[in-house]
Design an enzyme around this catalytic site. Structure first.
Site, PDB file in Angstrom:
ATOM      1  N   CYS A 105       0.866  -1.177   0.000  1.00 30.28           N
ATOM      2  CA  CYS A 105       0.000   0.000   0.000  1.00 30.28           C
ATOM      3  C   CYS A 105       0.906   1.231   0.000  1.00 30.28           C
ATOM      4  O   CYS A 105       2.108   1.122  -0.244  1.00 30.28           O
ATOM      5  CB  CYS A 105      -0.964  -0.001   1.192  1.00 30.28           C
ATOM      6  SG  CYS A 105      -0.138  -0.008   2.791  1.00 30.28           S
ATOM      7  N   THR A 106       0.372   2.396   0.301  1.00 25.80           N
ATOM      8  CA  THR A 106       1.145   3.636   0.187  1.00 25.80           C
ATOM      9  C   THR A 106       2.234   3.741   1.233  1.00 25.80           C
ATOM     10  O   THR A 106       3.407   3.934   0.928  1.00 25.80           O
ATOM     11  CB  THR A 106       0.216   4.852   0.285  1.00 25.80           C
ATOM     12  OG1 THR A 106      -0.794   4.745  -0.713  1.00 25.80           O
ATOM     13  CG2 THR A 106       0.999   6.146   0.087  1.00 25.80           C
TER      14      THR A 106
END
Length: 777
Positions: free
Chosen positions: A415-416
């Protein structure tokens, strides 16, 4: 359901419906609107309500509303678990003195508690109260005692037995926790005034002081380069408000901006740190640092590229430092918490680089679809973006995508910044039974920084979506996304310019120009209508011809107050009344010959000073004003103390509006000739009903209500529920909040329109001002 001043009504098994018998129109906090309509309709047909004719009309009117209408009015409160089977429900309040001594946030001052069983038990109620109000743990180890009373905070009706508890529940009164009145008041005051860094009765801890390694010269985001970074940690935090206070104390001197969310499950943050403060910031979170022990040694995830002072000034990712306490640091929508002891294996960026070459691994992008469109990893294995619109959809998407996969297959998640992968990995391992779950530590941000540092060819192509005003940060020059309007390649992401919509979209420059920054022609038309109402020639002509300032010309103190408001609250200064509305308020006060004025919602006090300036022989001689925000109240009080010549005396109350209104009513103060309501729009109906039912408005008085035309609703709304919104997605939250406020204001206007007790006229000044008077004085 639970209403203030309630009686538990035993109805059908596994369902208890609670209805107030005399104040049913004051439907507000705690209502589960969607379930209420269905349960009320079913119960009313079985005759299980205790109600009068007035209650019957209100209930059936609510039942006639659509689920979408009532859901928009549902407040975001703490969701208490209701046990299955018969139970007793109590609304418990913390008395003001107790709240002040414990430094409890206003959102935590009350709560519903459920006592299971056929009869209410006092010891079980006490146990539930201790679990519900975490702040009560601060009293452990002190000689201070609290008691449970009914009716009012200063009541003598102490609840000391099961029989008394049952009797109290049948009397339709709320319960209050307060300090034992037999305690020495000086002891309570000593506890309340204790420094935040010292435990009551202890001598080992010292009052907070800034560390010696802080820079001598004050850091500035105006002249320094800026390092963007993020950090998170899942850790048990018993007192989130106390940790929030410490973070504010240590971070503000470093000129840190950003947002930090704190919950009992941990901390999640994205911040901008001036380079001159970066060393001190890192030392503050060092493994052996004593200042923030819960976060000592936390991994600081640095963005690979710094922003210059000019870049930050042109497009600031963050404008202020916001530290908020929430129920969760990542809203996952799960009813039961995940087992965060099983979160898979964390891979370093170097290990991740090699793992992507595994052709047998499943690569899961647990971000949302608009993030994946901007950029993603290229993998030799089976790459599967979940394509969710919100994080709440992740769990169903994981089950569907991996339904037929063997549980021993290797699963890679990213994810980020890494925080969403922690919960996703916990779900994969503890709920779905996958045995080889691995996740990218620090997420794409950490990988991009490491790839830049070591000169790797990044396997992540495109840009990464970031949760600040920049919206995206490039990793490579690859363009993977396409315009949602025309389908052409582009990497531009923006929010729809029509504020009631404001959804995220990927749109090329040509379409953005053609649609004026809107997502559709529908929203473009709404934007044009909104702009037309603010820019037509008649509007500007009236603006230029009015002598709008109070006292003929705008007083210097009002100019100073306006300047201070813009300095202190740059994003909220638009809430200030200003010269035009200030002149209107003063004119109404003089025309109505109002002598006692009540203002609900002071903010920084511009309107208050306008009312006070209307003093005269038959005009205002006292202004009472209410404000709950301490920073706003401090500014207002400072200017009130300065403005004394030729002005009516001002009495400022700090606290929740309904609590202050209750206090004014209990003290039997004379009714007010003019009441100005400019507070929480979602509580407008509650304030309105309290004022009318308690006769706080004089027979010939006027109730002015601000913002009754707040942001006219154009176009189709495209918002998920508040809990679906991702951490840090400020624009989406603003848009959703605007939608909810618009709905609340509309419901208030309809409520007043249908009320035969009053007459109403709406003036289209700014966001609209409603003048309400008794129909029969």
């Amino acid at each position: 359901m639970l209403l203030r001043g309630f009686t538990p009504v035993r109805t059908v098994p596994s369902r208890a419906l609670f209805v107030q018998t005399s104040r049913c129109t004051r439907l507000r906090e705690g209502l589960q609107w969607g379930r209420f309509a269905a349960a009320a309709a079913a119960a009313a047909t079985r005759g299980t309500f205790w109600y009068g004719e007035r209650t019957r009309r209100v209930v059936w009117r609510l039942c006639g509303q659509t689920s979408d209408q009532v859901r928009a009015a549902e407040p975001q409160q703490h969701l208490e678990k209701q046990p299955s089977g018969p139970s007793w429900v109590f609304r418990v309040y913390l008395a003001p003195e107790l709240r002040a001594a414990l430094r409890v946030a206003s959102s935590e001052r009350k709560g519903r508690v459920f006592v299971p069983g056929a009869e209410p038990k006092l010891d079980e109620l006490h146990a539930v109260i201790r679990e519900r109000f975490v702040a009560l743990k601060k009293l452990h180890g002190t000689p201070l005692r609290v008691v449970l009373v009914s009716g009012k905070p200063d009541s003598n009706a102490v609840i000391d037995s099961d029989a008394r508890l049952k009797e109290t529940s049948q009397m339709q009164v709320p319960l209050y926790l307060r300090f034992d009145p037999q305690l020495d008041p000086s002891l309570i005051e000593q506890f309340r005034q204790r420094p935040r860094g010292i435990r009551f009765g202890g001598t080992t801890l010292q009052t907070r002081q800034l560390p010696p390694f802080y820079p001598m010269n004050k850091s500035s985001v105006l002249t320094d380069d800026i390092q963007m970074l993020s950090f998170y940690r899942f850790v048990s935090i018993s007192e989130p408000e106390e940790l929030a206070s410490r973070l504010r104390f240590y971070l503000k001197p470093l000129a840190v901006r950003g947002r930090i969310y704190i919950a009992t499950e941990g901390v999640n943050a994205q911040v901008a740190v001036p380079v001159s403060s970066l060393d001190a910031f890192q030392q503050l979170f060092a493994p052996d640092a004593p200042h923030l022990t819960e976060l000592a040694g936390i991994y600081l995830n640095m963005d690979p590229y710094r922003l210059s002072a000019a870049q930050f000034a042109e497009q600031p990712p963050f404008r202020n430092l916001h530290i908020r306490c929430r129920r969760k640091i990542v809203a996952d929508g799960l009813k039961e918490p995940l087992d965060l002891a099983q979160v898979g294996r964390e891979l370093s960026p170097a290990e991740w680089q090699k793992a992507l070459e595994d052709p047998h691994a499943i690569l899961l992008d647990v971000r949302n679809d608009y993030e994946t469109q901007l950029g993603t990893f290229q993998s030799a294995g089976d790459a599967r973006p979940l394509n969710t619109r919100t994080y709440r959809e992740t769990w169903k998407a994981l089950e569907e995508r991996l339904a037929n996969e063997p549980r021993d297959r290797r699963v890679l998640t990213f994810c980020t910044g890494g925080i969403r992968c922690v919960k996703a990995a916990a779900y994969l391992q503890s709920r779905l039974g996958f045995q080889r779950v691995e996740r990218l530590g620090g997420g794409i941000v950490s990988y991009a920084a490491e790839a830049k540092r070591h000169g790797w060819e990044p396997k992540f192509k495109g840009s990464v979506y970031v949760f600040d005003e920049r919206l995206k940060a490039p990793v490579t020059n690859d363009v993977l996304s396409r315009c949602e309007t025309c389908g052409g390649p582009t990497q531009d992401i923006l929010h729809c310019a029509h504020v009631p919509c404001h959804r995220r979209l990927i749109q090329c420059p040509n379409c953005r120009h053609r649609l004026s920054g809107c997502c559709s022609s529908e929203c473009q038309r709404g934007l044009e209508l909104a702009l037309a109402s603010a820019t037509n020639e008649l509007h500007w002509y009236t603006q230029s011809m009015n002598r709008t300032a109070p006292w003929g010309t705008e007083a210097s103190i009002l100019k100073e107050l306006a300047a201070e408001t813009y300095r202190s609250f740059p994003q909220a200064a638009h809430m200030m009344s200003g010269p035009v509305q200030g002149a209107l308020l003063q004119a109404v006060a003089r025309l109505s010959r109002a002598q006692r004025v009540l203002e609900i919602g002071t903010f920084t006090g511009y309107a208050t000073l306008c009312f006070a300036g209307a003093m005269g022989p038959n005009n205002v001689n006292q202004v009472v004003t209410v404000e709950r925000d301490p920073e706003s109240a401090d500014i207002a009080e400072h200017f009130f103390q300065r403005a004394t010549e030729g002005m009516a005396p001002i009495r400022l109350y700090r606290g929740a509006a309904l609590d202050v209104l209750q206090l004014l009513w209990e003290h039997e103060e004379p009714p007010f000739d003019l009441i100005y309501l400019d507070a929480d729009k979602r509580q407008y109906i509650a304030y309105y009903e309290f004022i009318l039912e308690r006769r706080l408005l004089a027979p010939h008085g006027a109730l002015l209500v601000d913002n009754v035309l707040f942001r006219p609703l154009y176009g189709k709304q495209r918002h998920a529920d508040l809990e679906d919104v991702e951490l840090g997605d400020r624009a989406e939250r603003i848009a959703l909040r605007s939608t909810k406020l618009m709905q609340a204001v509309h419901e208030f206007n309809k409520h007043v329109q249908e009320d035969a007790r009053v007459t109403q006229v709406i003036l289209p000044i700014r966001d609209g001002v409603s003048i309400i008077q008794w129909s029969k004085p």
